[in-house]
Design a protein around this motif. Sequence first.
Motif, PDB file in Angstrom:
ATOM      1  N   THR A   1       0.819  -1.368   0.005  1.00  0.00           N
ATOM      2  CA  THR A   1      -0.111  -0.034  -0.075  1.00  0.00           C
ATOM      3  C   THR A   1       0.876   1.176  -0.121  1.00  0.00           C
ATOM      4  O   THR A   1       0.589   2.138  -0.752  1.00  0.00           O
ATOM      5  CB  THR A   1      -0.863   0.024   1.369  1.00  0.00           C
TER       6      THR A   1
ATOM      7  N   GLU B   1       1.181   4.175  -3.253  1.00  0.00           N
ATOM      8  CA  GLU B   1       1.041   5.388  -3.011  1.00  0.00           C
ATOM      9  C   GLU B   1       2.302   6.047  -3.492  1.00  0.00           C
ATOM     10  O   GLU B   1       2.028   7.037  -4.019  1.00  0.00           O
ATOM     11  CB  GLU B   1       0.705   5.890  -1.456  1.00  0.00           C
TER      12      GLU B   1
ATOM     13  N   PRO C   1      -6.411  -1.040  -5.489  1.00  0.00           N
ATOM     14  CA  PRO C   1      -5.666  -0.099  -4.358  1.00  0.00           C
ATOM     15  C   PRO C   1      -6.292   0.066  -3.043  1.00  0.00           C
ATOM     16  O   PRO C   1      -6.004   0.083  -1.930  1.00  0.00           O
ATOM     17  CB  PRO C   1      -5.185   1.099  -4.885  1.00  0.00           C
TER      18      PRO C   1
ATOM     19  N   ARG D   1      -5.669  -1.542   0.644  1.00  0.00           N
ATOM     20  CA  ARG D   1      -5.738  -0.821   1.855  1.00  0.00           C
ATOM     21  C   ARG D   1      -6.490  -1.354   2.895  1.00  0.00           C
ATOM     22  O   ARG D   1      -6.311  -1.293   4.076  1.00  0.00           O
ATOM     23  CB  ARG D   1      -6.143   0.708   1.424  1.00  0.00           C
TER      24      ARG D   1
END
Length: 264
Positions: free
Chosen positions: A179, A183, A244, A248
């Motif tokens: 994660t 990002e 994504p 998360r």
Amino acid sequence: MTERAPTDRLPTDRPRTRAATSRGGAAAGPGDAFWDALDAPERAALRAVARPRKYAPRTPLCYQGDDSDHIIIIESGWAKVTSASEDGREVVLAVRGPGDLVCESAVLGRRERSATVAALSPLRALVVPAARFTGFLDAHQGVWRLVSGTFVRRLDDADRRLQAHVSAHGARRLAILLTELAEMSARHAPPDAAGAIVIGPPLSQEELGSWMDASRETVARALGTLRAEGLVRTGRRKITVVDPVGLREFARSPERPSADAFTM
């Protein structure tokens, strides 16, 4: 090597915020790389005291234990920060990418370097001798605050990863790491039309395992779990985060008392 014509922006620069543009380094946001937070005059002044250099994959930018003599700003490409353990193993501590300042702590602290930084991919950088960099900082006081903020954020990142090591295992621990990498990668290469993000740093399973204090086999099983959940897609030194948001959520979910939890 032929030097590029000077420009006040790196090829990978993101548009800076209004505050960062007007106040330079002093207004850097939490997601900004070092170079992104500088204004145009600061970038021009730093280029004037730097020399461009290219590094092939696996080439060290600086060595653990060396005396301080330069700092480096990554223009393009990815690097890993590692430290040698007492038994000689290479332990991955962090990954740095475009716009990041590396090899800087020893220069500013006037001590031997505490880690090795090596290129993960073809890498282009600006190399600044230590004395010229401190002179640049003295002439641009706002950038001192930016460098201090960089140190603080990196300490915070290290604390978060340490907590993840204590509280998470197996697939969940890997999901936390991926994660963060997703990002970071999305700041330099936006998601595709379906929202998938390719992890920029080309890390091997061994390197991922070193970073999360796990064996290669544990990483392979964890990747298998994340693939089965439809969260990632994998190839040779390539991981794509397909979902994504789902990744998360998986990273934040309680530990599962099933095959997802592996002994580290």
